[in-house]
Write a protein that holds these residues in place. Structure first.
Motif, PDB file in Angstrom:
ATOM      1  N   THR A  66       0.827  -1.203   0.000  1.00  0.00           N
ATOM      2  CA  THR A  66       0.000   0.000   0.000  1.00  0.00           C
ATOM      3  C   THR A  66       0.860   1.250   0.000  1.00  0.00           C
ATOM      4  OG1 THR A  66      -1.697  -1.209   1.212  1.00  0.00           O
ATOM      5  CG2 THR A  66      -1.876   1.170   1.206  1.00  0.00           C
ATOM      6  N   ALA A  67       1.961   1.224   0.768  1.00  0.00           N
ATOM      7  CA  ALA A  67       2.857   2.385   0.794  1.00  0.00           C
ATOM      8  C   ALA A  67       3.473   2.620  -0.583  1.00  0.00           C
ATOM      9  CB  ALA A  67       3.947   2.174   1.839  1.00  0.00           C
ATOM     10  N   VAL A  68       3.886   1.540  -1.239  1.00  0.00           N
ATOM     11  CA  VAL A  68       4.460   1.676  -2.584  1.00  0.00           C
ATOM     12  C   VAL A  68       3.415   2.216  -3.550  1.00  0.00           C
ATOM     13  CG1 VAL A  68       5.355   0.350  -4.548  1.00  0.00           C
ATOM     14  CG2 VAL A  68       6.236  -0.073  -2.256  1.00  0.00           C
ATOM     15  N   LEU A  69       2.197   1.681  -3.471  1.00  0.00           N
ATOM     16  CA  LEU A  69       1.131   2.162  -4.354  1.00  0.00           C
ATOM     17  C   LEU A  69       0.812   3.634  -4.103  1.00  0.00           C
ATOM     18  CD1 LEU A  69      -1.395  -0.794  -4.457  1.00  0.00           C
ATOM     19  CD2 LEU A  69      -0.159   0.183  -6.364  1.00  0.00           C
ATOM     20  N   ARG A  70       0.735   4.008  -2.833  1.00  0.00           N
ATOM     21  CA  ARG A  70       0.447   5.405  -2.515  1.00  0.00           C
ATOM     22  C   ARG A  70       1.550   6.317  -3.037  1.00  0.00           C
ATOM     23  NH1 ARG A  70      -1.986   4.860   3.537  1.00  0.00           N
ATOM     24  NH2 ARG A  70      -4.083   4.319   2.886  1.00  0.00           N
ATOM     25  N   ARG A 116     -11.605   8.624 -15.330  1.00  0.00           N
ATOM     26  CA  ARG A 116     -11.097   7.412 -15.982  1.00  0.00           C
ATOM     27  C   ARG A 116      -9.685   7.080 -15.510  1.00  0.00           C
ATOM     28  NH1 ARG A 116     -11.371   8.994 -21.603  1.00  0.00           N
ATOM     29  NH2 ARG A 116     -12.918  10.560 -21.155  1.00  0.00           N
ATOM     30  N   PHE A 117      -8.856   8.121 -15.341  1.00  0.00           N
ATOM     31  CA  PHE A 117      -7.489   7.904 -14.863  1.00  0.00           C
ATOM     32  C   PHE A 117      -7.504   7.308 -13.459  1.00  0.00           C
ATOM     33  CE2 PHE A 117      -3.859   9.348 -12.384  1.00  0.00           C
ATOM     34  CZ  PHE A 117      -2.812   8.879 -13.154  1.00  0.00           C
ATOM     35  N   LEU A 118      -8.318   7.868 -12.579  1.00  0.00           N
ATOM     36  CA  LEU A 118      -8.367   7.374 -11.197  1.00  0.00           C
ATOM     37  C   LEU A 118      -8.922   5.962 -11.127  1.00  0.00           C
ATOM     38  CD1 LEU A 118      -9.532  10.584  -9.318  1.00  0.00           C
ATOM     39  CD2 LEU A 118      -7.249   9.599  -9.397  1.00  0.00           C
ATOM     40  N   GLU A 119      -9.921   5.652 -11.937  1.00  0.00           N
ATOM     41  CA  GLU A 119     -10.470   4.298 -11.952  1.00  0.00           C
ATOM     42  C   GLU A 119      -9.434   3.286 -12.417  1.00  0.00           C
ATOM     43  OE1 GLU A 119     -13.907   4.329 -14.416  1.00  0.00           O
ATOM     44  OE2 GLU A 119     -15.121   5.428 -12.957  1.00  0.00           O
ATOM     45  N   ARG A 120      -8.628   3.691 -13.378  1.00  0.00           N
ATOM     46  CA  ARG A 120      -7.644   2.776 -13.945  1.00  0.00           C
ATOM     47  C   ARG A 120      -6.438   2.579 -13.034  1.00  0.00           C
ATOM     48  NH1 ARG A 120      -5.889   5.192 -18.841  1.00  0.00           N
ATOM     49  NH2 ARG A 120      -7.992   4.841 -19.570  1.00  0.00           N
ATOM     50  N   HIS A 121      -5.978   3.635 -12.360  1.00  0.00           N
ATOM     51  CA  HIS A 121      -4.705   3.569 -11.666  1.00  0.00           C
ATOM     52  C   HIS A 121      -4.788   3.461 -10.161  1.00  0.00           C
ATOM     53  CE1 HIS A 121      -2.412   4.185 -15.286  1.00  0.00           C
ATOM     54  NE2 HIS A 121      -3.196   5.195 -15.608  1.00  0.00           N
ATOM     55  N   LEU A 122      -5.880   3.857  -9.555  1.00  0.00           N
ATOM     56  CA  LEU A 122      -5.964   3.758  -8.094  1.00  0.00           C
ATOM     57  C   LEU A 122      -6.540   2.421  -7.697  1.00  0.00           C
ATOM     58  CD1 LEU A 122      -7.199   7.208  -6.784  1.00  0.00           C
ATOM     59  CD2 LEU A 122      -4.980   6.171  -6.454  1.00  0.00           C
ATOM     60  N   PRO A 123      -5.931   1.758  -6.691  1.00  0.00           N
ATOM     61  CA  PRO A 123      -6.546   0.522  -6.204  1.00  0.00           C
ATOM     62  C   PRO A 123      -7.839   0.848  -5.447  1.00  0.00           C
ATOM     63  CG  PRO A 123      -4.574   1.038  -4.952  1.00  0.00           C
ATOM     64  CD  PRO A 123      -4.668   2.054  -6.047  1.00  0.00           C
ATOM     65  N   GLU A 124      -8.690  -0.149  -5.336  1.00  0.00           N
ATOM     66  CA  GLU A 124     -10.000   0.085  -4.742  1.00  0.00           C
ATOM     67  C   GLU A 124      -9.943   0.343  -3.236  1.00  0.00           C
ATOM     68  OE1 GLU A 124     -12.467  -3.181  -5.753  1.00  0.00           O
ATOM     69  OE2 GLU A 124     -12.271  -2.849  -7.890  1.00  0.00           O
ATOM     70  N   ASN A 125      -8.972  -0.274  -2.519  1.00  0.00           N
ATOM     71  CA  ASN A 125      -8.964  -0.168  -1.065  1.00  0.00           C
ATOM     72  C   ASN A 125      -8.143   1.001  -0.542  1.00  0.00           C
ATOM     73  OD1 ASN A 125      -6.479  -1.102  -1.704  1.00  0.00           O
ATOM     74  ND2 ASN A 125      -6.507  -2.877  -0.360  1.00  0.00           N
ATOM     75  N   VAL A 126      -7.590   1.840  -1.419  1.00  0.00           N
ATOM     76  CA  VAL A 126      -6.788   2.973  -0.945  1.00  0.00           C
ATOM     77  C   VAL A 126      -7.679   4.166  -0.725  1.00  0.00           C
ATOM     78  CG1 VAL A 126      -4.888   4.538  -1.506  1.00  0.00           C
ATOM     79  CG2 VAL A 126      -4.714   2.138  -2.037  1.00  0.00           C
TER      80      VAL A 126
END
Length: 126
Positions: A66-70, A116-126
């Protein structure tokens, strides 16, 4: 008389032996059940320890991912923020040239592309 007494005595002796065997059997069963309960308790403690370690490792791995994704998303969003500033500057130019109708259309397009960008690149649980 003595013959009758000996029959009664033999019955009493056999009854005492039978009762003693029952008491020993009950004691053995109680000991066995107590041993089984102790084994189950020890197994439960070992299972809880192993499960705690497993959950801790899972949470650590999840937190690291999660830290890496954030971090990656904040860098992408920062870049998107710069693009958004450029788009807003472009929107101001469009507003000057085409009026409010063109600004609304541009804002609508920007919000759709951002979603569309946020849907594609953000994970659902963040």
């Amino acid at each position: 008389f003595l013959f009758g007494l000996s029959k009664n005595a033999a019955i009493q002796i056999n009854m005492r032996r039978f009762r003693g065997k029952i008491v020993r059997c009950q004691r053995a069963i109680r000991d066995f059940l107590a041993c089984c309960r102790g084994r189950v308790d020890m197994l439960d403690l070992q299972w809880k320890r192993a499960d705690f370690d497993r959950v801790k490792k899972f949470n650590d791995i999840t937190a690291a991912k999660t830290a890496v994704l954030r971090h990656s998303m904040t860098t992408k969003l920062a870049a998107t923020g710069k693009k958004l500033e450029l788009a807003k500057a472009c929107a101001e130019k469009v507003a000057k040239l085409s009026g409010q109708k063109g600004v609304r259309l541009l804002e609508q397009t920007l919000s759709q592309s951002r979603d569309r960008f946020l849907e594609r690149h953000l994970p659902e649980n963040v």
